[in-house]
Design an enzyme around this catalytic site. Structure first.
Site, mmCIF file in Angstrom:
data_model
loop_
_atom_site.group_PDB
_atom_site.id
_atom_site.type_symbol
_atom_site.label_atom_id
_atom_site.label_comp_id
_atom_site.label_asym_id
_atom_site.label_seq_id
_atom_site.Cartn_x
_atom_site.Cartn_y
_atom_site.Cartn_z
ATOM 1 N N CYS A 44 61.486 96.628 54.372
ATOM 2 C CA CYS A 44 62.149 96.474 53.088
ATOM 3 C C CYS A 44 63.292 95.478 53.262
ATOM 4 O O CYS A 44 63.927 95.424 54.315
ATOM 5 C CB CYS A 44 62.715 97.764 52.519
ATOM 6 S SG CYS A 44 61.501 99.022 52.193
ATOM 7 N N ARG B 71 59.908 91.103 55.258
ATOM 8 C CA ARG B 71 60.253 92.491 55.585
ATOM 9 C C ARG B 71 59.405 93.507 54.824
ATOM 10 O O ARG B 71 59.522 94.712 55.040
ATOM 11 C CB ARG B 71 61.728 92.747 55.267
ATOM 12 C CG ARG B 71 62.676 91.827 55.993
ATOM 13 C CD ARG B 71 64.095 92.156 55.633
ATOM 14 N NE ARG B 71 64.483 93.440 56.164
ATOM 15 C CZ ARG B 71 64.980 93.656 57.365
ATOM 16 N NH1 ARG B 71 65.173 92.640 58.170
ATOM 17 N NH2 ARG B 71 65.300 94.859 57.767
ATOM 18 N N TRP C 46 58.475 97.739 51.546
ATOM 19 C CA TRP C 46 57.369 98.121 52.429
ATOM 20 C C TRP C 46 57.350 99.645 52.356
ATOM 21 O O TRP C 46 58.239 100.308 52.884
ATOM 22 C CB TRP C 46 57.627 97.646 53.866
ATOM 23 C CG TRP C 46 56.465 97.898 54.781
ATOM 24 C CD1 TRP C 46 55.393 97.082 54.988
ATOM 25 C CD2 TRP C 46 56.260 99.041 55.618
ATOM 26 N NE1 TRP C 46 54.535 97.646 55.894
ATOM 27 C CE2 TRP C 46 55.045 98.844 56.293
ATOM 28 C CE3 TRP C 46 56.978 100.212 55.855
ATOM 29 C CZ2 TRP C 46 54.530 99.779 57.204
ATOM 30 C CZ3 TRP C 46 56.470 101.146 56.749
ATOM 31 C CH2 TRP C 46 55.257 100.913 57.415
ATOM 32 N N ASN D 146 67.044 100.332 52.189
ATOM 33 C CA ASN D 146 66.128 100.050 53.297
ATOM 34 C C ASN D 146 66.343 101.141 54.331
ATOM 35 O O ASN D 146 67.469 101.333 54.793
ATOM 36 C CB ASN D 146 66.447 98.669 53.886
ATOM 37 C CG ASN D 146 65.744 98.421 55.209
ATOM 38 O OD1 ASN D 146 64.670 98.943 55.440
ATOM 39 N ND2 ASN D 146 66.361 97.632 56.067
ATOM 40 N N GLY D 147 65.273 101.872 54.681
ATOM 41 C CA GLY D 147 65.411 102.942 55.673
ATOM 42 C C GLY D 147 64.647 104.173 55.234
ATOM 43 O O GLY D 147 63.820 104.113 54.309
ATOM 44 N N GLU E 233 47.018 91.257 73.615
ATOM 45 C CA GLU E 233 47.698 90.436 72.630
ATOM 46 C C GLU E 233 46.674 89.701 71.751
ATOM 47 O O GLU E 233 46.818 89.643 70.526
ATOM 48 C CB GLU E 233 48.650 89.448 73.319
ATOM 49 C CG GLU E 233 49.362 88.492 72.392
ATOM 50 C CD GLU E 233 50.214 89.159 71.304
ATOM 51 O OE1 GLU E 233 50.422 90.383 71.350
ATOM 52 O OE2 GLU E 233 50.641 88.439 70.388
ATOM 53 N N LYS F 104 46.407 90.232 67.749
ATOM 54 C CA LYS F 104 46.565 89.080 66.849
ATOM 55 C C LYS F 104 45.383 89.013 65.902
ATOM 56 O O LYS F 104 45.546 88.833 64.709
ATOM 57 C CB LYS F 104 46.637 87.809 67.712
ATOM 58 C CG LYS F 104 47.454 86.699 67.186
ATOM 59 C CD LYS F 104 48.934 86.784 67.491
ATOM 60 C CE LYS F 104 49.583 88.043 67.087
ATOM 61 N NZ LYS F 104 50.872 88.310 67.619
ATOM 62 N N GLU G 215 45.325 92.022 63.316
ATOM 63 C CA GLU G 215 46.384 92.083 62.310
ATOM 64 C C GLU G 215 46.249 91.019 61.224
ATOM 65 O O GLU G 215 46.610 91.263 60.087
ATOM 66 C CB GLU G 215 47.784 92.067 62.942
ATOM 67 C CG GLU G 215 48.202 90.781 63.597
ATOM 68 C CD GLU G 215 49.625 90.858 64.157
ATOM 69 O OE1 GLU G 215 49.866 90.256 65.216
ATOM 70 O OE2 GLU G 215 50.488 91.497 63.542
ATOM 71 N N HIS H 34 32.374 102.260 81.188
ATOM 72 C CA HIS H 34 32.599 103.709 81.251
ATOM 73 C C HIS H 34 32.572 104.323 79.853
ATOM 74 O O HIS H 34 33.227 105.339 79.606
ATOM 75 C CB HIS H 34 33.929 103.993 81.955
ATOM 76 C CG HIS H 34 33.891 103.585 83.402
ATOM 77 N ND1 HIS H 34 33.246 104.321 84.359
ATOM 78 C CD2 HIS H 34 34.359 102.476 84.022
ATOM 79 C CE1 HIS H 34 33.343 103.696 85.524
ATOM 80 N NE2 HIS H 34 34.006 102.561 85.350
ATOM 81 N N LYS I 194 57.514 92.279 58.965
ATOM 82 C CA LYS I 194 57.922 91.650 60.218
ATOM 83 C C LYS I 194 58.930 92.472 61.000
ATOM 84 O O LYS I 194 58.864 92.554 62.215
ATOM 85 C CB LYS I 194 58.499 90.255 59.938
ATOM 86 C CG LYS I 194 58.868 89.520 61.209
ATOM 87 C CD LYS I 194 58.343 88.134 61.227
ATOM 88 C CE LYS I 194 58.473 87.488 62.584
ATOM 89 N NZ LYS I 194 57.258 87.616 63.388
HETATM 90 C C1 F6R Z 1 52.559 91.440 66.127
HETATM 91 C C2 F6R Z 1 53.978 91.650 65.940
HETATM 92 C C3 F6R Z 1 54.521 93.003 66.182
HETATM 93 C C4 F6R Z 1 55.913 92.925 66.816
HETATM 94 C C5 F6R Z 1 56.522 94.328 66.896
HETATM 95 C C6 F6R Z 1 57.888 94.327 67.543
HETATM 96 O O1 F6R Z 1 52.196 90.126 65.883
HETATM 97 O O2 F6R Z 1 54.701 90.744 65.593
HETATM 98 O O3 F6R Z 1 53.666 93.784 66.924
HETATM 99 O O4 F6R Z 1 55.803 92.359 68.087
HETATM 100 O O5 F6R Z 1 56.633 94.868 65.595
HETATM 101 O O6 F6R Z 1 58.792 93.566 66.813
HETATM 102 P P1 F6R Z 1 60.116 93.018 67.489
HETATM 103 O O7 F6R Z 1 59.723 92.035 68.521
HETATM 104 O O8 F6R Z 1 60.900 92.417 66.372
HETATM 105 O O9 F6R Z 1 60.816 94.213 68.085
#
Ligand code: F6R
Length: 598
Positions: free
Chosen positions: A2, A28, A73, A97-98, A474, A478, A481, A497, A593
């Site tokens: 948020c 956000r 969010w 926010n929270g 990773e 990627k 998501e 397995h 994010k």
């Molecule tokens: C995936 C992604 C998330 C962040 C995770 C941690 O592409 O961006 O998995 O890596 O939410 O976020 P930070 O690095 O801000 O603590």
């Protein structure tokens, strides 16, 4: 999660300022959005969907000098117009926010006092509680003190009341800045929301109430005594939000990786390995390292573990922060806890940092955002220089975090005498040449033909051994998501397995093969899936010939640096797949994010 923004000023472009702020905060959360503004009375406009939808509902000719806005969010309550912010109860209107954890208990108490609620959100209850205390003591600051004492959970609030032309703010465990500009004052979840209009900024501390009029900002502690503010000039250069001709921020950020690598490592290597020793803490006093993070940052920790254990001979325990914060930890005064976070605000990672600090364990933060809570609270900060990352899926911040962990491994290995001068020379040469090699890896291969071959599949697997397994994780994250394809990462030897039963004719399997000693082993695993019908894609630094249907060769460099090249094809394959599937690449569904709730 948020985003909130607020403005109290002299100009009459309040609604434009709020909408611009919300657009900048859309990373956000982007389920729904709304604004409340004052002209005689408080008016609220909301909409479901992204800020563009809200913008279309707004009449920018309306004369108003004060307002608050929110991009959501969803945590409590589904995504709909009623649940979207701002919320209004009695004389009070808020954006939040929270998460208010004890909202059910508070709701019952308020209902016993005659309050009725229309939404399923915790925020409406928070608003009701402030209204209740406001009516009880007839002073909004006192009401906010009582609110802070009563609620459990996290909050950053923008509060307006029916009777005053002032915005109030308080926060706990959710970020909030206050800013000043020539034509007014601001609150926001992030400086980027207001940097177009404001000149100086400060982070609001917990247990402080900010009182924001159109020409003053006054801070009070919980005894309602005035406390000093500490504003700093906003560095506007970091808030460049131009896409620079790229279709998506994600692609732009992938292309920024050569520069980000150079910017991140060069301050530590101005005079070669000697400056690395001078600029980094002495890690030799630790006999154990815990790396704690979430999501992709957690994956960087797994890469760091491989490198630190192999080159520096120190055991490294990597844990997901949401688990680490609640479990029994076996750290002691010879343990270093490293938290890794792009935003520096991720709720679980921050809680893990605070737990270690409470237990008197040394802490170090690898963080991108200057002035973020983790950057301020860790004992030592190693700042990565990724610049503003706007795409929700991280790329350049991931690389910069890996680069910083590689430097830590190099520093420690050197301090312990584990690598000789010749090898150090080779590593420094590779570091110098790496930006060009990253650039070539971005430009030289055709990722679209691989994307074409796999984008219609429902299941995709990534396999690798050792550090390549960490990279598989990773790559898989990627892909899922941003393209919404179900994908899984497996240690290559583990597939048989159980999971190999899912491989059928045409299932794509992306093998990552850069660990010299393990390549032949992974090749055997590739052969196993190939003989069961898989379409195989190899990402490798070796010229080995195998039965790959598609092969991407990345340059071979020292192992400490190899992940920075290997990850590039994984990022670009995901990007191209998501593009073919017409997904919302920069703002994937359900994500945000900065994850400031646990
Ligand atoms: C995936 C992604 C998330 C962040 C995770 C941690 O592409 O961006 O998995 O890596 O939410 O976020 P930070 O690095 O801000 O603590």
């Amino acid at each position: 999660m948020c985003g909130i923004v607020g403005y109290n000023g002299k100009g009459n472009n309040t609604l434009r300022i709020l909408i611009d702020g919300l657009k900048a905060l859309e990373y956000r959360g982007y389920d729904s959005a709304g604004v409340a503004y004052k002209n005689n009375e408080i008016n609220i406009v909301k909409s479901v969907g992204k800020i563009n939808e809200l913008e279309q509902k707004i009449d920018f000719d309306i004369d108003t000098c004060m307002g608050i806005g929110h991009t959501r969010w969803a945590t409590h309550g589904e995504v709909n117009l009623t649940n979207s912010h701002p919320h209004h109860v009695g004389d009070v209107t808020i954006v939040h926010n929270g998460i208010i954890e004890n909202f059910n208990e508070i709701k019952k108490e308020l209902m016993n006092n005659g309050y009725k609620f229309n939404t399923t959100t915790d925020t409406e209850i928070a608003c009701g509680l402030i209204d209740y205390y406001y009516k009880e003591c007839n002073d909004i600051k006192e009401a906010l003190v009582k609110f802070m004492d009563k609620v459990k959970g996290s909050y950053a609030l923008g509060v307006m009341t029916k009777d005053s032309d002032t915005i109030y703010s308080v926060r706990k465990d959710s970020p909030l800045i206050i800013a000043k500009g020539e034509n007014g004052n601001f609150i926001a979840s992030d400086t980027i929301a207001v940097s177009k209009y404001a000149d100086s900024v400060m982070y609001l501390e917990e247990n402080i109430i900010a009182e924001i009029t159109n020409d003053s900002i006054t801070l009070f502690d919980k005894d309602l005594k005035e406390v000093e503010s500490n504003f700093k000039l906003i560095d506007k250069s970091v808030d460049n939000t131009d896409k620079c001709g790229y279709d998506h921020y994600m692609l732009k950020e992938i292309h920024e990786q050569p520069k980000v690598f150079r910017d991140t490592v060069s301050p530590y290597l101005e005079n070669g390995i000697d400056s690395l020793i001078d600029t980094m803490p002495d890690f030799t006093k630790y006999n154990r390292i815990d790396i704690v993070a979430c999501g992709s940052a957690y994956h960087t920790g797994l890469v760091g573990k491989s490198l630190i254990e192999e080159f520096a001979d120190v055991p490294v325990n990597v844990e997901v922060a949401s688990e680490y914060r609640y479990k029994k930890n076996f750290y002691d005064d010879k343990t270093l806890v490293i938290v890794v976070s792009q935003s520096g605000e991720t709720a679980d990672t921050l809680a893990a940092l605070r737990k270690a600090k409470d237990d008197n364990i040394d802490t170090l933060a690898i963080v991108n955002v200057e002035g973020s809570t983790m950057a301020r609270e860790a004992d030592v900060l190693l700042k990565i220089k990724a610049g503003r990352e706007i795409a929700v899926a991280t790329t350049k911040a991931y690389s910069a975090q890996v680069a910083m962990l590689s430097l830590i491994a190099l520093n420690l290995a050197n301090a312990k005498g584990n690598i000789d001068k010749e090898e150090i020379k080779e590593i420094l040469k590779d570091i110098k040449e790496l930006p060009v090699k990253i650039e070539n890896t971005i430009l030289n291969s055709d990722y679209t033909n691989i994307a074409e071959a796999i984008y219609k599949n429902d299941n995709i697997f990534f396999i690798g051994r050792g550090i390549d397994y960490a990279l598989s994780m990773e790559g898989s994250l990627k892909l899922k998501e941003i393209s919404y394809i179900n994908s899984q990462a497996y240690a290559a030897g583990e597939l048989k397995h159980g999971t190999i039963s899912l491989i059928e004719e045409g299932t794509p399997v992306i093998g990552i093969l850069t660990e010299e000693d393990l390549i032949l082993k992974t090749i055997s695993n590739i052969e196993e899936v190939k003989s069961r019908g898989a379409v195989t894609i190899g990402v490798t630094n070796s010229d080995i010939n195998s039965k790959f249907d598609y092969k991407i060769e990345v340059p071979k460099v020292h192992k400490l640096l190899q992940p920075l090249l290997t990850v590039v094809p994984l990022q670009l394959i995901s990007y191209e797949v998501a593009k073919l599937r017409e997904c919302s690449i920069d703002q994937p569904k359900n994500l945000a994010k900065s994850v400031t709730v646990e």
